[in-house]
Design an enzyme around this catalytic site. Structure first.
Site, PDB file in Angstrom:
ATOM      1  N   ASN A   8       0.494  -1.012   0.274  1.00 30.91           N
ATOM      2  CA  ASN A   8      -0.141  -0.153   0.052  1.00 30.91           C
ATOM      3  C   ASN A   8       0.629   1.589  -0.349  1.00 30.91           C
ATOM      4  OD1 ASN A   8      -1.514   1.921   0.816  1.00 30.91           O
ATOM      5  ND2 ASN A   8      -2.135   1.632   2.969  1.00 30.91           N
ATOM      6  N   LYS A  10       0.564   4.331  -0.281  1.00 27.17           N
ATOM      7  CA  LYS A  10      -0.235   5.094   0.265  1.00 27.17           C
ATOM      8  C   LYS A  10      -0.107   7.041  -0.838  1.00 27.17           C
ATOM      9  CE  LYS A  10       0.147   2.936   4.675  1.00 27.17           C
ATOM     10  NZ  LYS A  10      -0.222   3.339   6.543  1.00 27.17           N
ATOM     11  N   HIS A  96      -9.583   0.924   5.034  1.00 22.06           N
ATOM     12  CA  HIS A  96      -7.938   0.576   5.812  1.00 22.06           C
ATOM     13  C   HIS A  96      -8.564   2.274   6.907  1.00 22.06           C
ATOM     14  CE1 HIS A  96      -4.165   2.385   6.470  1.00 22.06           C
ATOM     15  NE2 HIS A  96      -3.428   0.895   5.812  1.00 22.06           N
ATOM     16  N   GLU A  98      -6.518   3.867   8.344  1.00 21.16           N
ATOM     17  CA  GLU A  98      -6.488   5.656   8.019  1.00 21.16           C
ATOM     18  C   GLU A  98      -7.883   6.428   7.728  1.00 21.16           C
ATOM     19  OE1 GLU A  98      -2.938   5.203   5.807  1.00 21.16           O
ATOM     20  OE2 GLU A  98      -1.672   4.242   7.846  1.00 21.16           O
ATOM     21  N   GLU A 168      -5.382  -5.460  10.618  1.00 17.47           N
ATOM     22  CA  GLU A 168      -4.699  -4.505  10.543  1.00 17.47           C
ATOM     23  C   GLU A 168      -5.069  -3.975  12.757  1.00 17.47           C
ATOM     24  OE1 GLU A 168      -2.122  -3.213   7.354  1.00 17.47           O
ATOM     25  OE2 GLU A 168      -3.856  -2.321   7.814  1.00 17.47           O
ATOM     26  N   GLY A 174       1.798   2.224  11.245  1.00 18.01           N
ATOM     27  CA  GLY A 174       3.110   3.032  11.005  1.00 18.01           C
ATOM     28  C   GLY A 174       3.814   3.186  12.641  1.00 18.01           C
ATOM     29  N   SER A 214       3.433  -2.615  10.306  1.00 22.57           N
ATOM     30  CA  SER A 214       4.785  -2.393  10.743  1.00 22.57           C
ATOM     31  C   SER A 214       5.589  -3.907  10.274  1.00 22.57           C
ATOM     32  CB  SER A 214       5.207  -2.047  12.109  1.00 22.57           C
ATOM     33  OG  SER A 214       4.700  -0.868  12.135  1.00 22.57           O
ATOM     34  N   GLY A 235       3.257  -1.277   4.719  1.00 17.82           N
ATOM     35  CA  GLY A 235       2.635   0.575   4.358  1.00 17.82           C
ATOM     36  C   GLY A 235       4.187   0.499   4.074  1.00 17.82           C
TER      37      GLY A 235
END
Ligand code: PGA
Length: 253
Positions: A8, A10, A96, A98, A168, A174, A214, A235
């Site tokens: 991803n 992003k 997701h 985020e 996740e 992150g 991560s 990510g």
């Protein structure tokens, strides 16, 4: 069941030259390597999808990071599932953390997206996972049950094979903090149970369950191989072709 490694990207890769560099580096890393058991998927920002599709080569499949749950029409600024399908996407990441956090996406909205994606033949990669506070309050089962039941509401079990669930934990995305392999295995078992209650045993077994948060070449054994996950959603490390391919190799072997 084959494995899956999804990158991803992003909101990164800011220019045409950066994109060309990334594609060229990724192709170089993939080189002559064969990934017989593992599907590799890259999800760049919308504006780069067409170029990735044309240039990335046969070893990498294309996914998007989001979509709007309508085929076409007056929805200024949005991207339709038909556009993604027609530009060569096979996958789309939905829900997701985020998007849940910064855009207040709800499970009901994500469900509408899952329905529309499947309608056009895009395979949804649906993200679920608890926050740190929910984990500390022992709410993982409740949170995963609510999220998965709502995002998959009304979906026929014959679609189970086209759906991927990415576990996740929000606190691992992150952050460089990862759950233990036992914690991931427990979450996987919970997710399996929830899927069986929705699709029944035979069909639930066709839905892949990935881990995300991560992941890097050092954590991948613990977060994916040991707990026997079907793959990973990556990510930051997917922005480094060398690391991305290294993770894919570890999972494939
Ligand atoms: P990260 O992101 O690998 O940078 O933690 C994971 C994700 O957002 O899917």
């Amino acid at each position: 069941m084959g494995k899956m490694v999804i990158g991803n990207l992003k909101m990164n890769i800011l220019s045409v030259s950066e994109r060309e560099q990334y594609i060229s580096n990724l192709k170089k890393e993939l080189g002559k390597k064969e990934f017989s058991k593992t599907e590799i998927v890259v999800c760049p920002p919308f504006v780069h999808l067409e170029s990735f599709g044309k240039n990335i080569g046969q070893k990498v499949k294309l996914g998007a990071q989001n979509m709007f749950p309508q085929r076409e029409g007056s929805f200024t600024g949005e991207i339709s599932p038909a556009m993604l399908k027609n530009i060569g996407c096979e996958y789309v990441i939905l829900g997701h953390s985020e998007r849940r956090k910064y855009f207040d996406e709800t499970d009901k909205e994500i469900n509408l997206k899952v329905v529309e994606a499947l309608k056009i033949g895009l395979k949804p990669v649906v993200c679920v996972g608890e926050t740190k506070a929910e984990k500390e309050a022992n709410q993982i089962l409740r949170v995963l049950t609510k999220q998965i039941k709502e995002v998959l509401a009304g979906i026929s079990r014959t679609k189970a094979e086209q759906i991927t669930i990415a576990y996740e934990p929000v606190w691992a995305v992150g952050t460089d903090i990862v759950p233990t392999s036992n914690e991931i295995m427990e979450a996987k078992l919970l997710i399996k149970k929830i899927l069986i209650s929705i699709f029944d045993k035979k069909y639930a077994g066709m839905t892949k369950i990935l881990y995300g948060g991560s992941v890097n070449s050092k954590t991948v054994l613990e977060v994916c191989v040991d707990p026997a996950m079907d793959g990973v959603l990556i990510g930051r490390e997917s922005l480094i072709p060398y690391e991305f391919v290294k993770i894919a190799e570890i999972i494939n072997n």
